[in-house]
Design an enzyme around this catalytic site. Structure first.
Site, mmCIF file in Angstrom:
data_model
loop_
_atom_site.group_PDB
_atom_site.id
_atom_site.type_symbol
_atom_site.label_atom_id
_atom_site.label_comp_id
_atom_site.label_asym_id
_atom_site.label_seq_id
_atom_site.Cartn_x
_atom_site.Cartn_y
_atom_site.Cartn_z
ATOM 1 N N LYS A 110 43.574 33.774 37.343
ATOM 2 C CA LYS A 110 43.132 32.375 37.418
ATOM 3 C C LYS A 110 42.730 31.854 36.030
ATOM 4 C CE LYS A 110 38.808 31.646 39.034
ATOM 5 N NZ LYS A 110 38.012 30.828 38.119
ATOM 6 N N PHE A 143 40.608 49.210 28.237
ATOM 7 C CA PHE A 143 41.661 48.256 28.619
ATOM 8 C C PHE A 143 43.014 48.599 28.017
ATOM 9 C CE2 PHE A 143 39.958 44.944 31.364
ATOM 10 C CZ PHE A 143 38.654 45.434 31.447
ATOM 11 N N LEU A 144 43.239 49.910 27.855
ATOM 12 C CA LEU A 144 44.556 50.370 27.401
ATOM 13 C C LEU A 144 45.171 51.301 28.439
ATOM 14 C CD1 LEU A 144 44.172 51.044 23.549
ATOM 15 C CD2 LEU A 144 45.389 49.177 24.679
ATOM 16 N N LYS A 166 26.919 30.427 56.088
ATOM 17 C CA LYS A 166 26.706 31.484 55.100
ATOM 18 C C LYS A 166 25.207 31.608 54.778
ATOM 19 C CE LYS A 166 29.287 32.260 51.059
ATOM 20 N NZ LYS A 166 29.674 31.830 49.712
ATOM 21 N N CYS A 197 39.650 36.846 38.624
ATOM 22 C CA CYS A 197 39.356 36.232 37.320
ATOM 23 C C CYS A 197 40.559 36.150 36.383
ATOM 24 C CB CYS A 197 38.236 36.991 36.637
ATOM 25 S SG CYS A 197 36.663 36.712 37.436
HETATM 26 C C1 UDX Z 1 36.950 40.680 34.710
HETATM 27 C C2 UDX Z 1 36.199 40.766 33.370
HETATM 28 O O1 UDX Z 1 36.164 42.128 32.931
HETATM 29 C C3 UDX Z 1 34.806 40.198 33.497
HETATM 30 O O2 UDX Z 1 34.151 40.207 32.238
HETATM 31 C C4 UDX Z 1 34.901 38.769 34.032
HETATM 32 O O3 UDX Z 1 33.631 38.219 34.214
HETATM 33 C C5 UDX Z 1 35.684 38.728 35.328
HETATM 34 O O4 UDX Z 1 36.968 39.335 35.131
HETATM 35 P P1 UDX Z 1 37.035 42.045 37.012
HETATM 36 O O5 UDX Z 1 38.098 41.090 37.432
HETATM 37 O O6 UDX Z 1 35.927 42.369 37.961
HETATM 38 O O7 UDX Z 1 36.302 41.508 35.667
HETATM 39 O O8 UDX Z 1 37.757 43.409 36.667
HETATM 40 P P2 UDX Z 1 38.028 44.347 35.420
HETATM 41 O O9 UDX Z 1 37.315 45.617 35.636
HETATM 42 O O10 UDX Z 1 37.845 43.676 34.136
HETATM 43 O O11 UDX Z 1 39.594 44.650 35.666
HETATM 44 C C6 UDX Z 1 40.530 43.607 35.716
HETATM 45 C C7 UDX Z 1 41.908 44.102 36.087
HETATM 46 O O12 UDX Z 1 42.522 44.743 34.991
HETATM 47 C C8 UDX Z 1 41.970 45.084 37.239
HETATM 48 O O13 UDX Z 1 43.051 44.710 38.074
HETATM 49 C C9 UDX Z 1 42.266 46.417 36.572
HETATM 50 O O14 UDX Z 1 42.972 47.285 37.410
HETATM 51 C C10 UDX Z 1 43.114 45.970 35.387
HETATM 52 N N1 UDX Z 1 43.081 46.909 34.256
HETATM 53 C C11 UDX Z 1 41.908 47.069 33.562
HETATM 54 C C12 UDX Z 1 44.224 47.565 33.854
HETATM 55 O O15 UDX Z 1 45.301 47.413 34.461
HETATM 56 N N2 UDX Z 1 44.177 48.374 32.763
HETATM 57 C C13 UDX Z 1 43.037 48.574 32.046
HETATM 58 O O16 UDX Z 1 43.083 49.334 31.061
HETATM 59 C C14 UDX Z 1 41.869 47.905 32.465
#
Ligand code: UDX
Length: 432
Positions: A263, A249-250, A35, A260
């Site tokens: 896990k 996030f709604l 890598k 993330c």
């Molecule tokens: C997340 C956190 O936001 C970030 O702060 C942390 O460091 C790592 O984890 P990430 O996994 O990149 O980041 O994605 P994010 O954009 O937060 O979305 C997470 C998941 O939630 C996705 O699968 C997305 O589709 C889902 N989601 C998000 C929903 O189903 N509904 C929502 O309203 C928002």
């Protein structure tokens, strides 16, 4: 400042490149020599918008180098970030083998004061263990500090998130450690929250757990909406305008995936249990999220009646748009469930097809959404990529054998599609 980042995965590379961009001299270290060799040639092993250019620019300006030697990195840096992976063990516990290994290696190579910063997401009390490990292995009585500085980067917008954070969390135990980290982050002009190490560790786990809870909450509401004929999008809008709740996030849909949330929730439930607290709320969040995948499958089954032998056109594989990441993606489970029931799968995704080939079997991978629709009896959207929002629906209708759309992310307006002659099934849109 001279800094190094141990672990050149997603978090390590973004953090290293951004710190270099801010004018620091950064060494990104990884024990995977192949890598490191690729990185030295300018080949970036992950897809993240803008990262490749940022790395190229800073390598050119000699502010960023790659190495497989922790020894050199520790010798030449006052601040050392640990950004190695902390994957899940079978019972959800975070595997901290990598962290311990790096802590030992840092201790064995320290030549003077060093600040060792946890960047990886780790359970509370990891800082204590890192401190103990370094004290045990350090050769002489060299002074050091340990700090926690969790990352909040989102895949797909990680560079912007790094450069314009809502807040920076610094968990420290000495003024020296605080001053070093505060001055490192000063150019970002963002609010800095200084806490003790354990609080910083818990801030990271609870932030992700809270966001996941919001998603599962609205997904639970979507089920009630379906039953009574309400529309979850309207409900979310009405709730989100309350400043105490907020609109983000709604979005109800296929649920969360990625590297993330799943896990971190497992690790948080696990560490809470170890501390003597049964985190039932988070167990329910996880259960609702997993159930959402079956919920979508059942919607398809209800619409098609017999699934066996029918073709489903799946749009979207990545766990969210603007990434090629399919880790814990709802798409994989839903596709496998459909196959179990005898469905044939056509699938298109703008970025993830190569990665999906390694985990999906007997799937027809398509070059665009229209090829996927050809001859299918249901169009299923699982990831809300922009290009799926702007499809030519007259063409889609002609290509599909039957005009059925299951919108797993609620990206379409039901009335518009119904006007064209589609049967529209959303998540909590009161129609099924
Ligand atoms: C997340 C956190 O936001 C970030 O702060 C942390 O460091 C790592 O984890 P990430 O996994 O990149 O980041 O994605 P994010 O954009 O937060 O979305 C997470 C998941 O939630 C996705 O699968 C997305 O589709 C889902 N989601 C998000 C929903 O189903 N509904 C929502 O309203 C928002």
């Amino acid at each position: 400042m001279n800094i190094s980042i141990i672990g050149s995965g997603y978090v390590g590379l973004v953090t290293g490149a951004c710190f270099a961009e801010l004018g620091n001299k950064v060494i990104c270290v990884d024990n995977d020599e192949a890598k490191v060799a690729l990185l030295k040639k300018g080949i970036i092993p992950i897809y993240e918008p803008g990262l490749s250019e940022l790395i190229k620019n800073n390598v050119g300006k000699k502010r960023l180098i790659f190495s497989s030697s922790i020894k050199d990195a520790v010798k030449n840096s006052e601040v050392i970030f640990i950004a190695v992976g902390t994957p899940s063990l079978p019972h959800g516990e975070a595997d901290l083998t990598g962290i311990e290994n790096v802590a030992q290696n840092i201790a064995l190579n320290m030549t003077g004061y060093r600040l060792i910063v946890e960047k990886s997401t780790v359970p509370v009390e990891t800082g204590e263990w890192v401190k103990k490990t370094i004290s045990t292995y350090v050769k002489r009585n060299i002074k050091f500090d340990v700090a926690s500085n969790p990352e909040f980067l989102k895949e797909g917008s990680a560079i912007n998130d790094f450069m314009h954070p809502d807040r920076i969390v610094i968990g420290v135990e000495s003024n020296k450690a605080r001053d070093l980290l505060v001055s490192l982050y000063k150019p970002l002009n963002a609010p800095i929250v200084v806490t003790n190490i354990k609080s910083a560790e818990i801030i990271k786990h609870s932030s992700n757990a809270f966001l996941a809870t919001k998603i599962s909450f609205i997904n639970a509401i979507s089920k009630i909406c379906d039953k009574v004929g309400a529309d979850v999008k309207e409900v979310a809008q009405g709730m989100g305008l309350d400043k105490r709740i907020g609109p983000s996030f709604l979005n109800a849909g296929a649920g969360y995936g990625g590297s993330c949330f799943p896990k971190d929730l497992d690790a948080f439930i696990n560490i809470s249990e170890k501390m003597g607290y049964d985190f039932n709320l988070l167990k329910a969040v996880k259960e609702i999220n997993e159930d959402q995948r079956e919920f979508i499958f059942q919607k398809i089954k209800k619409s098609l009646w017999i699934v066996k032998g029918k073709t489903v056109a799946v749009l979207g594989l990545s766990f969210k748009p603007n990434t090629d990441d399919i880790r814990s993606a709802p798409s994989i489970d839903i596709i496998k469930r459909l196959q179990e029931e005898g469905a044939k799968i056509h699938v298109y995704d703008p970025q993830s097809i190569e990665k999906a080939k390694a985990v999906l079997d007997k799937v027809h991978f398509c070059k665009d959404p229209y090829e996927a629709c050809k001859g299918a009896e249901c169009l299923l959207v699982i990831t809300e990529w922009n290009e799926f929002k702007e499809l030519d629906f007259i063409k889609v209708k002609k290509l599909l054998k039957r005009p059925l759309i299951v919108d797993g992310r609620n990206i379409y307006e039901p009335q518009k599609l119904e006007k064209i002659g589609f049967t529209y099934v959303g998540i909590g849109r009161g129609k099924s």
